[in-house]
Motif scaffolding. Structure first.
Motif, PDB file in Angstrom:
ATOM      1  N   UNK A  19       0.841  -1.195   0.000  1.00 44.84           N
ATOM      2  CA  UNK A  19       0.000   0.000   0.000  1.00 44.84           C
ATOM      3  C   UNK A  19       0.877   1.245   0.000  1.00 44.84           C
ATOM      4  N   UNK A  20       0.348   2.311  -0.589  1.00 47.39           N
ATOM      5  CA  UNK A  20       1.041   3.595  -0.609  1.00 47.39           C
ATOM      6  C   UNK A  20       0.170   4.641   0.055  1.00 47.39           C
ATOM      7  N   UNK A  21       0.817   5.637   0.637  1.00 44.14           N
ATOM      8  CA  UNK A  21       0.094   6.768   1.216  1.00 44.14           C
ATOM      9  C   UNK A  21       0.852   8.043   0.884  1.00 44.14           C
ATOM     10  N   UNK A  22       0.265   8.840   0.019  1.00 42.39           N
ATOM     11  CA  UNK A  22       0.867  10.117  -0.351  1.00 42.39           C
ATOM     12  C   UNK A  22       0.429  11.173   0.656  1.00 42.39           C
ATOM     13  N   UNK A  71       7.004  -1.215   7.372  1.00 38.63           N
ATOM     14  CA  UNK A  71       6.783   0.216   7.103  1.00 38.63           C
ATOM     15  C   UNK A  71       7.991   0.760   6.345  1.00 38.63           C
ATOM     16  N   UNK A  72       7.724   1.532   5.312  1.00 28.30           N
ATOM     17  CA  UNK A  72       8.804   2.176   4.569  1.00 28.30           C
ATOM     18  C   UNK A  72       8.350   3.567   4.128  1.00 28.30           C
ATOM     19  N   UNK A  73       9.299   4.382   3.720  1.00 23.50           N
ATOM     20  CA  UNK A  73       8.934   5.722   3.262  1.00 23.50           C
ATOM     21  C   UNK A  73       9.908   6.224   2.218  1.00 23.50           C
ATOM     22  N   UNK A  74       9.431   7.135   1.400  1.00 25.10           N
ATOM     23  CA  UNK A  74      10.232   7.818   0.381  1.00 25.10           C
ATOM     24  C   UNK A  74      10.133   9.303   0.697  1.00 25.10           C
ATOM     25  N   UNK A  81       4.828   3.712   2.788  1.00 18.23           N
ATOM     26  CA  UNK A  81       4.373   2.456   2.216  1.00 18.23           C
ATOM     27  C   UNK A  81       4.135   1.434   3.321  1.00 18.23           C
ATOM     28  N   UNK A  82       3.284   0.487   3.019  1.00 18.25           N
ATOM     29  CA  UNK A  82       3.075  -0.653   3.907  1.00 18.25           C
ATOM     30  C   UNK A  82       3.199  -1.910   3.049  1.00 18.25           C
ATOM     31  N   UNK A  83       4.294  -2.621   3.224  1.00 11.58           N
ATOM     32  CA  UNK A  83       4.494  -3.872   2.500  1.00 11.58           C
ATOM     33  C   UNK A  83       3.961  -5.013   3.349  1.00 11.58           C
ATOM     34  N   UNK A  84       3.079  -5.794   2.753  1.00  8.02           N
ATOM     35  CA  UNK A  84       2.404  -6.860   3.487  1.00  8.02           C
ATOM     36  C   UNK A  84       2.703  -8.195   2.814  1.00  8.02           C
ATOM     37  N   UNK A  85       3.260  -9.112   3.583  1.00  8.32           N
ATOM     38  CA  UNK A  85       3.578 -10.438   3.079  1.00  8.32           C
ATOM     39  C   UNK A  85       2.829 -11.500   3.877  1.00  8.32           C
ATOM     40  N   UNK A  86       2.749 -12.677   3.299  1.00 10.80           N
ATOM     41  CA  UNK A  86       2.081 -13.809   3.959  1.00 10.80           C
ATOM     42  C   UNK A  86       0.713 -13.375   4.494  1.00 10.80           C
TER      43      UNK A  86
END
Length: 124
Positions: A19-22, A71-74, A81-86
């Motif tokens: 997911x992205x959040x601007x 959780x990540x960000x640019x 961003x929210x990277x979701x696995x499994x």
């Protein structure tokens, strides 16, 4: 201050999604920025915490997503961003990003600004 989440959709159990959040109107370093989610039919319970990056740089995760979500960000794009696995069926929810001063036990988790959510459905 505006936040806009995107990237939701239908994914199979065990799959991945990002997911992205601007964020506009505020710099990412000026506020705590977090992700929250609300499961279908549980609107009366409010959104539950998923992960938040606080201004001191620490990242907090709910126990239910530790090891699976990141959780990540640019900074240049003022986007998180929210990277979701499994992914599991119980991850099905509308996901929101929010900004404020994170308070786990406070109203609305202490977050002052909320964007519109994006729906994630985990189902086969």
């Amino acid at each position: 201050v505006q936040l806009q989440a995107s990237g939701g959709g239908l994914v199979q159990p065990g799959g991945s999604l990002t997911l992205s959040c601007e964020v506009s109107g505020v710099r990412l370093d000026d506020w705590d920025i977090g992700w929250f989610r609300q499961a279908p039919g549980k609107e009366s319970e409010g959104a539950s915490h998923v992960t938040t990056r606080t201004r001191d740089g620490s990242i907090k995760y709910a126990d239910s997503v530790k090891g699976r979500f990141t959780f990540a960000r640019d900074i240049a794009k003022n986007t998180v961003f929210l990277s979701m696995n499994n992914l599991m069926p119980e991850d099905t929810a509308t996901y929101f990003c929010a900004a404020g001063e994170y308070a786990p036990d406070g109203p609305f988790h202490g977050m002052d600004y909320w964007g519109k959510g994006t729906l994630v459905t985990v189902s086969s």
